[in-house]
Design a protein around this motif. Structure first.
Motif, PDB file in Angstrom:
ATOM      1  N   PHE A1120      -7.209  35.348  25.506  1.00 38.45           N
ATOM      2  CA  PHE A1120      -6.783  35.961  26.780  1.00 38.45           C
ATOM      3  C   PHE A1120      -6.701  37.481  26.659  1.00 38.45           C
ATOM      4  O   PHE A1120      -7.083  38.215  27.572  1.00 38.45           O
ATOM      5  N   LYS A1121      -6.214  37.973  25.524  1.00 36.26           N
ATOM      6  CA  LYS A1121      -6.132  39.415  25.353  1.00 36.26           C
ATOM      7  C   LYS A1121      -7.530  40.037  25.333  1.00 36.26           C
ATOM      8  O   LYS A1121      -7.777  41.095  25.941  1.00 36.26           O
ATOM      9  N   GLU A1122      -8.448  39.388  24.646  1.00 40.51           N
ATOM     10  CA  GLU A1122      -9.828  39.892  24.615  1.00 40.51           C
ATOM     11  C   GLU A1122     -10.459  39.860  26.001  1.00 40.51           C
ATOM     12  O   GLU A1122     -11.182  40.780  26.401  1.00 40.51           O
ATOM     13  N   SER A1123     -10.161  38.818  26.766  1.00 41.36           N
ATOM     14  CA  SER A1123     -10.707  38.704  28.119  1.00 41.36           C
ATOM     15  C   SER A1123     -10.142  39.780  29.033  1.00 41.36           C
ATOM     16  O   SER A1123     -10.832  40.293  29.920  1.00 41.36           O
ATOM     17  N   ILE A1124      -8.847  40.130  28.832  1.00 41.35           N
ATOM     18  CA  ILE A1124      -8.262  41.206  29.647  1.00 41.35           C
ATOM     19  C   ILE A1124      -9.002  42.505  29.394  1.00 41.35           C
ATOM     20  O   ILE A1124      -9.299  43.286  30.312  1.00 41.35           O
ATOM     21  N   GLU A1125      -9.335  42.782  28.119  1.00 40.52           N
ATOM     22  CA  GLU A1125     -10.083  43.996  27.807  1.00 40.52           C
ATOM     23  C   GLU A1125     -11.477  43.964  28.455  1.00 40.52           C
ATOM     24  O   GLU A1125     -11.967  44.978  28.972  1.00 40.52           O
ATOM     25  N   PHE A1263      -3.954  37.762  32.170  1.00 38.42           N
ATOM     26  CA  PHE A1263      -5.411  37.649  32.299  1.00 38.42           C
ATOM     27  C   PHE A1263      -5.818  37.216  33.710  1.00 38.42           C
ATOM     28  O   PHE A1263      -6.710  37.802  34.331  1.00 38.42           O
ATOM     29  N   GLN A1264      -5.160  36.183  34.236  1.00 40.11           N
ATOM     30  CA  GLN A1264      -5.557  35.682  35.545  1.00 40.11           C
ATOM     31  C   GLN A1264      -5.290  36.718  36.630  1.00 40.11           C
ATOM     32  O   GLN A1264      -6.092  36.880  37.552  1.00 40.11           O
TER      33      GLN A1264
END
Length: 1317
Positions: A1120-1125, A1263-1264
């Motif tokens: 999720f952290k990687e997806s936020i970036e 993230f969402q």
């Protein structure tokens, strides 16, 4: 078939200096449109032709006068205008050659000719000048007065006497030089001494060298009159035959001196007439001449067509007037006349069609009118049906054909009126070849010289009459007993004192009297009858103003749509059409000017019209179509409703056809093959014809498709089916029009009336054979507008309905019920069956079979036998309509071998081919025979029934048939009742389902026939472990076998990617707790795994679940952290690309390089290039031409590469923006992911890992929120032309999304306990 009508006449006087002075010569200045006249007193008068338009008739002309200084006794003998010198060239009796400059009023002596100057004639090319001296010498010189050569005109023997040319009173009247239009040759006339007497001959000279090209035979030519046609085809001269005391003849010679043709000037018995001069007009189609008679002179105008010379106009003048004529060099139909006293008249003629509204042609020829009803026969001119003879030449006519009354008013050259009443047109065939002598009407009042003539009703004439001209003195006795001057609009009452005899032509007993008269302030150019109002007409004045006239009330202002009608230019051709405007009859005033502009009620409709006419589909006074022939020789058919509604593009665009796309795009016109043809009339009603006359004079009758379809539409609207069918057959129109025009469902209701009206079975058969399943009004005739389309029945498209079958069934029913029995009727019925869709061949054969059975009874007195065709004839008719193989197979399908044999014999088949086969069938049992026939005809359902009924011995054949045709399995189970055989059918069906990979259906079918092993295999193939275990129980397997089977199924299901189901097998059948929990963990079923671990109270198993949950949570947090970036990177890149693209678009717009301002080709290329260019493109893309030239294989390869790379984002590519947005949308959480995430959160909380659960939820929520906010921001900026960083701020969108997400369904996976305030 056209008449020459005088539509404008203006006469004005030159104020000469004395009463003894006479006007002798005239010259024309083309550049400035002015006339010069030379008088006997050596005065030159100059006047502008425009003064005839501005001045009133009879008034004095404003002229410029100058005097030519000459010696006493010297006078002007030759006179012409040199455009190159802008001066007048004058020859005198003493031989002086003077050049008079009109502008400076300076006269220069340029030469002195011995013997005097008798004729001056400049060449048409303006480089040579021809002169004839008084000694009979021909001089040709340049405009620099350099003599090129000198020739003698006459051929007088040595020592003979040479006569000097007589003095002449008009220009070149006695001695003349006539040039060919191109100036290469000229003709003269000289005296020749032959056989002891003097005669004359025509000589043709070559202008450059002066060589004699040719000469004619010697004849008694009159006064040396010579006129070469401008086109160069003929030379006109006048001579009198030696052995004939009749009137002289006008002969036409070729350049080689040979005489081509001739005609007499007047009646053969009138020897007193003589021709004074001849003049061709500039178009070379009219020949004007001044003819001297006993008591008067006449101006006659002849026209040549179809090898016949017609006298189209005659205007009389007193003998003392000394009238002379010349044509305007720039206007072929403008005739200029002047008299010795100085009265100058300008007459404008126009060609009008001789065909009237009822298609009757009245062709004027001298004192005769040649009558031809074109509706009866299309007689080519100069032929005619009958003729009318009058006391003098006919000048104008008016025809009345309304209310069953046909009248003709005729104005004669002597000023009298004559009237004729015709019988009904259907009796005119009896008048063929007759000549009717028409008497003059009795008139006691002065009527003047008529210029326009029009019937208001059957007893009233409206006319425009001129008074005061010198030629009025030669009119009838009552015409000059008045002091009126000018033009008058007057109404004449016509009364017949004789009773009209039916079927006879009434030519006498008429009396005319003047009932109304009003002075006209402005010249009238046209009269047109108003069909919408009784006893009224339209009057067009000079300038195009159109006013109304009411009987005995005079001119009234006429308004149409609250605007007075005014044509932008003068329109000599004016006609009024009565049209139907939403149930109200309105007049449509049509005017055509000299430039080809056609106006409708004052508005420009067409700019290149050469002729037009009206057509009425109802054959009444209501016009439905406007016929327009353009100068491009294209015939347009325009619906008057379209004109009223403004659907036709006004102006020249609609009527100009691009030659490159004539046939492909437009069907609203007809290409006329004869160049220069004119529309002269139409045949109204069902005839739907347009009559054209070519330049050669012959008539052509064409039937435009649009008019024919309109007539068919009208006939169908009136339920005239027979007329409609005749039109379709005559003009080769698709028969489906009769059905499709108002909808085939509506036709079904009129089928009986259609059959009864047509009453011709051959025609009905043609109609039946042409039926097809398509609406031809939407396909073949799609480009034609149908005036009745609004009434078309709204058809409901029913898949079960069939146009052909429904129509033919209705026709067949009508034939059977309303037409007496006959062989033709039976053949027609067979046609309806054969042409059905699909063909009803079996029903047709059954009818033929019944006829054949009746013939076999040998009952010769049977009435039915006489009313039917023979079976052989009916069969041949059916074979002519259908394919013989299809008929033979249909006969076999009836299981009638005899009928099949007859069909085969009549279809010319070889008996060796079909006879053994039929004999073999005949030997078989009936059921087997039927089976064999059905197999041949591929009627497998019937074949199965027949082979089942054949008995148990044919069961193998039955099974083979079913296996080859699997669709028969359900029918086979229904027909076969034996249990054992039914089990075999079921097993075969299940085997077939296995082959088709339908394992679940196959397993069920195996269970029906108790094939458990095959059923278990089928369940196992489709992955249904439950079904396998159920069948295993049915097979009564042992515990060890069941356990072994369960382990195998567990491995197979897990290998298929279904760990949850594999866990169920492991827990329930294998009793493997650890393995089951491991499978549940793999399936992300955290709550279920924890439940099972708690159920069996094993700490080690609970710790396994706990450690797996923590490991999974840690991994998800990282993802999720990687997806936020990634969301942040994609959004930043998107905003940068969007901003740069908007800046580039603004720059292009500011530099005025918008695609809208470019031409079509540049815009297309620019748009294709811009659409594929990114804001960061460093190179320039190649044009579309390179990509267009690539092959199909290359295009396909490129498409495949694009599909493979569709998941990647290429910086600077054309679709980078949308790719970024699509990636942002694709990063959203799936429903399965949300469910697994919630299950994991509950599991973590259950095992006491609250902090891990809280961290996981917060990370997933961040993230969402980021993904949803980024998508909304990108969507909003796509529709915006400006990306404002303050408005489109990601933090604002994230805050908004977070505030509204708590209650949203997308965030329902979150645990409330971990939601931050």
């Amino acid at each position: 078939m056209k008449n020459l009508k005088l539509y404008s006449e203006v006469s004005q006087n030159i104020q000469v200096h004395s009463t003894e002075e006479v006007v002798q010569f005239a010259a024309y200045d083309i550049d400035q449109s002015r006339l010069f006249f030379a008088s006997s007193a050596n005065f030159v008068y100059a006047l502008q032709l425009s003064s005839f338009q501005n001045g009133r008739a009879g008034s004095a002309l404003p002229v410029e006068v100058c005097s030519i200084d000459m010696e006493p006794g010297d006078f002007i003998t030759a006179f012409d205008y040199l455009a190159e010198k802008e001066s007048l060239l004058i020859g005198t009796s003493h031989g002086l050659l003077l050049l008079h400059n009109v502008e400076s009023d300076v006269t220069e002596l340029v030469g002195n000719i011995e013997g005097g100057v008798k004729c001056i004639s400049p060449s048409p090319t303006g480089d040579l000048l021809g002169l004839i001296t008084g000694l009979g010498q021909l001089l040709v010189m340049t405009y620099d007065w350099v003599l090129m050569y000198e020739r003698a005109l006459g051929e007088v023997p040595e020592g003979g006497y040479v006569r000097e040319a007589e003095n002449v009173s008009v220009n070149c009247g006695g001695i003349s030089i006539s040039w060919r239009g191109d100036g290469k040759y000229f003709a003269t006339m000289g005296e020749v001494y032959e056989s002891g007497c003097m005669s004359k001959k025509i000589k043709i000279w070559e202008s450059d060298s002066g060589a004699l090209q040719s000469s004619s035979e010697t004849k008694e030519f009159t006064q040396g009159i010579l006129e070469w046609m401008p086109s160069g085809a003929k030379i006109a001269a006048v001579y009198k035959r030696k052995s004939d005391d009749s009137s002289p003849s006008i002969a036409f010679f070729e350049r080689n001196g040979l005489e081509r043709s001739s005609f007499r000037i007047g009646e053969p018995e009138d020897a007193t007439e003589s021709c004074e001069t001849l003049k061709w007009n500039s178009a070379s189609d009219l020949l004007a001449g001044v003819v001297s008679c006993k008591t008067y002179d006449t101006i006659r105008v002849w026209f040549f067509s179809n090898n016949h010379w017609y006298l189209k106009q005659e205007i009389r003048y007193p003998r003392e007037a000394g009238v002379t004529v010349m044509w305007d060099p720039t206007k072929p139909l403008q005739l200029i006349c002047w008299t010795l006293s100085g009265q100058v008249s300008v007459r404008n003629f126009m060609w009008v069609t001789a065909v009237m509204e009822d298609s009757t042609a009245f062709v004027i020829d001298n004192s005769k009118i040649l009558v031809t009803p074109l509706s009866l026969s299309l007689m080519p001119p100069p032929m005619y049906l009958f003729s009318l003879s009058f006391s003098s030449a006919v000048r104008d006519i008016a025809y009345y054909s309304r209310n069953s009354k046909n009248c003709l008013a005729v104005f004669l050259s002597d000023g009298n009126l004559s009237f004729v009443e015709f019988p009904a047109p259907n009796t005119w065939e009896d008048l063929e070849g007759k000549d009717f002598i028409v008497e003059l009407s009795d008139c006691k009042t002065a009527l003047g010289s008529f210029v326009h003539l029009l019937w208001l009703d059957a007893h009233s004439l409206l006319c425009v009459s001129a008074y005061g001209s010198s030629h009025n003195k030669c009119l009838s006795s009552g015409a000059y007993e008045t002091e009126l001057h000018g033009s008058y609009l007057q109404e004449v009452e016509v009364v017949c004192h004789e009773d009209h005899v039916p079927d006879q032509v009434t030519c006498s007993g008429y009396k005319a009297s003047l009932t109304f008269q009003t002075l006209l302030e402005s010249p009238v150019l046209a009269l047109a009858w108003n069909p919408s109002k009784r006893d009224s007409a339209f009057v067009e004045f000079e300038g195009g103003k159109v006013l109304g006239y009411a009987s005995r009330s005079g001119i009234v202002e006429t308004r149409i749509s609250d605007d007075s009608v005014c044509f932008p230019s003068t329109c000599p051709w004016v006609r009024v059409a009565q049209v139907d405007a939403s149930g109200v009859h309105k007049p449509l005033i049509c005017g055509l000017d000299d430039m080809g502009r056609l106006y409708i009620n004052g508005k420009n409709l067409c700019n290149n019209c050469s002729s037009f006419s009206f057509y009425s589909e109802l054959a009444n006074e209501v016009v439905t179509h406007l016929i327009i022939l353009t100068k491009q020789d294209f015939l347009f058919i325009v619906d008057t409703k379209d004109v009223l509604q403004g659907d036709v593009a006004l102006g020249n665009v609609y009527f100009v056809v691009d030659g490159r796309r004539r046939d492909e795009e437009n069907m609203s016109y007809v290409n006329i093959w004869e160049r220069g043809a004119k529309v002269i009339g139409v045949l109204n009603g069902d005839e739907a014809a347009v009559i054209l006359q070519t330049v050669r004079g012959n008539l052509e009758c064409i039937y435009p498709r649009k008019l024919v379809l309109s007539s068919i539409t009208n006939a169908l609207a009136q339920q005239r089916f027979k007329d409609a069918l005749n039109l379709v057959r005559r003009h080769r129109i698709d028969f489906n029009v009769i059905v499709d025009l108002y909808g085939w469902q509506a036709f079904l209701q009129s089928a009986v009336e259609f059959v009864e009206q047509v009453n011709n079975l051959n025609h009905v058969t043609e109609f039946v054979c042409a039926m097809k399943n398509e609406d031809v009004t939407e396909t073949l005739y799609k480009k034609f507008s149908f005036s009745k389309n609004g009434d078309k029945v709204c058809q409901v498209k029913d898949r079960c309905s069939n146009k052909v079958s429904s129509v033919l069934q209705a026709i067949r029913k009508a034939l059977e019920e309303h037409i007496p029995e006959s062989p033709s009727r039976e053949l027609c019925i067979l046609t309806t069956l054969a042409r059905s869709d699909p063909p009803a061949i079996e029903e047709s054969l059954l009818r033929i079979k019944s006829v054949r059975e009746m013939e076999l009874l040998n009952s010769s007195d049977d009435i039915r036998k006489k009313s039917c065709p023979s079976a052989e004839e009916a069969l041949k008719h059916l074979l002519w309509l259908l394919d013989s193989d299809a008929v033979f197979e249909a006969a076999l399908g009836l299981y009638d071998l005899n009928l099949a044999a007859i069909v085969a014999l009549n279809s010319q088949r070889d008996p060796k081919e079909f006879l053994p086969y039929l004999q073999e069938l005949e030997k078989m049992p009936e059921s087997l025979m039927h089976f064999k026939i059905d197999i041949k005809l591929q009627r497998f359902d019937s074949a199965l029934r027949n082979i089942v009924s054949a008995g148990d011995g044919y069961f193998p054949d039955c099974m083979n048939l079913i296996k080859k045709n699997p669709q028969l399995f359900p029918l086979g189970l229904q027909l076969i009742t034996d249990p054992g055989k039914k089990q075999a059918v079921l097993e075969a069906w299940a085997d077939h389902l296995i082959d088709e990979k339908r394992f679940e259906d196959a397993a069920t079918t195996y269970l029906c026939c108790c094939k458990l092993e095959k059923a278990s295999k089928a369940y196992r193939e489709c992955g249904d472990w439950s079904g396998v275990l159920r069948v295993g129980a049915l097979m009564k397997l042992g515990k060890d076998e069941i356990l072994k089977l369960a382990y195998e199924l567990c491995e197979e299901v897990n290998a298929l990617g279904k760990p949850a189901e594999a866990a169920k097998i492991a827990l329930e059948y294998c009793r493997d707790i650890s393995g089951g929990i491991s499978l549940l963990i793999n399936a992300r079923e955290w709550e279920e795994a924890l439940r099972v671990a708690f159920l069996h109270t094993a700490d080690d198993r609970i710790s396994v679940v706990k450690s797996s949950a923590l490991e999974c949570a840690s991994g998800l947090v990282s993802e999720f952290k990687e997806s936020i970036e990634k969301v942040g990177k994609y959004l930043t890149r998107y905003l940068a690309v969007r901003q740069r693209r908007l800046l580039l678009a603004a720059k292009l717009k500011s530099e005025e390089r918008s695609v809208v301002d470019l031409d079509d080709d540049t815009a297309s290329e620019a748009s294709s290039n811009l659409s594929g260019m990114s804001a960061y493109t460093l190179g320039t893309r190649r044009g579309s031409a390179a990509s267009a030239s690539s092959s199909t294989a290359t295009s396909r390869a490129r498409d495949l590469r694009r599909q493979r790379k569709s998941g990647k984002i290429r910086a600077g590519s054309a679709g980078e923006e949308m790719a970024l947005v699509d990636h942002l949308k694709g990063m959203r959480m799936t429903e399965g992911g949300k469910r697994e995430l919630k299950s994991l959160l509950i599991c973590l909380v259950t095992v006491g890992e609250v902090e891990s659960a809280q961290k996981l939820q917060q990370t997933a929520e961040n993230f969402q929120v980021s993904q949803v906010a980024a998508v909304e921001l990108a969507h909003d900026t796509l529709s915006s032309e400006n990306v404002d960083e303050e408005i489109y701020c990601f933090e604002r969108y994230a805050q908004k999304t977070r505030s509204t997400a708590r209650d949203a369904d997308d965030f329902s996976w979150m645990l409330k306990v971990f939601i931050s305030p």
